[in-house]
Motif scaffolding. Structure first.
Motif, PDB file in Angstrom:
ATOM      1  N   TRP A  59       0.757  -1.381  -0.067  1.00 56.25           N
ATOM      2  CA  TRP A  59      -0.634   0.085   0.091  1.00 56.25           C
ATOM      3  C   TRP A  59       0.785   1.222   0.356  1.00 56.25           C
ATOM      4  CZ3 TRP A  59       0.740   3.539   3.927  1.00 56.25           C
ATOM      5  CH2 TRP A  59       1.558   2.882   4.869  1.00 56.25           C
ATOM      6  N   HIS A  73       1.342   3.514  -3.252  1.00 58.87           N
ATOM      7  CA  HIS A  73       0.162   4.980  -3.383  1.00 58.87           C
ATOM      8  C   HIS A  73      -0.257   5.660  -2.451  1.00 58.87           C
ATOM      9  CE1 HIS A  73      -1.282   1.442  -6.261  1.00 58.87           C
ATOM     10  NE2 HIS A  73      -1.393   0.662  -5.053  1.00 58.87           N
ATOM     11  N   ARG A  99       0.749   9.272  -1.042  1.00 59.20           N
ATOM     12  CA  ARG A  99       1.112  10.232  -1.103  1.00 59.20           C
ATOM     13  C   ARG A  99       1.996  11.035  -0.787  1.00 59.20           C
ATOM     14  NH1 ARG A  99      -3.208  14.776  -2.248  1.00 59.20           N
ATOM     15  NH2 ARG A  99      -2.299  15.373  -3.215  1.00 59.20           N
ATOM     16  N   CYS A 103      -5.373  11.049   0.817  1.00 61.02           N
ATOM     17  CA  CYS A 103      -4.702   9.869   0.266  1.00 61.02           C
ATOM     18  C   CYS A 103      -5.062   8.607   0.269  1.00 61.02           C
ATOM     19  CB  CYS A 103      -3.135   9.947   2.152  1.00 61.02           C
ATOM     20  SG  CYS A 103      -2.580   8.971   1.246  1.00 61.02           S
ATOM     21  N   VAL A 128      -4.602   5.699   0.519  1.00 61.89           N
ATOM     22  CA  VAL A 128      -4.765   4.757   1.333  1.00 61.89           C
ATOM     23  C   VAL A 128      -4.031   5.404   3.289  1.00 61.89           C
ATOM     24  CG1 VAL A 128      -3.136   3.040  -0.223  1.00 61.89           C
ATOM     25  CG2 VAL A 128      -1.988   5.309   0.786  1.00 61.89           C
TER      26      VAL A 128
END
Length: 67
Positions: free
Chosen positions: A20, A23, A25, A59, A61
């Motif tokens: 994760w 991904h 930001r 974000c 995630v």
């Protein structure tokens, strides 16, 4: 008595999924944005925290990161 296991923060722990992070930001942001420096004054701290919250707030995630 057994020695306690000390994890190495630079290496992913076995059994924990870290994909994760790809991904997140924040992965392309200077990490200092998320941590106060010694002697940081109120104004710069407020601006830094505001920017960090903006990045985290969008974000995809954030749930995984918080857990």
């Amino acid at each position: 008595m057994a020695n306690p296991v000390v994890s190495d923060p630079t290496r992913p722990q076995e059994g924990i999924q870290w994909s994760w992070c790809l991904h997140a930001r924040c992965r392309v942001v200077d990490p200092h944005l998320f941590f106060a420096s010694d002697g940081e004054h109120k104004g710069p701290r407020i601006r830094r925290e505001r920017e960090a919250k903006r990045i985290c707030g969008h974000c995809p995630v954030i749930t995984e990161c918080r857990s």
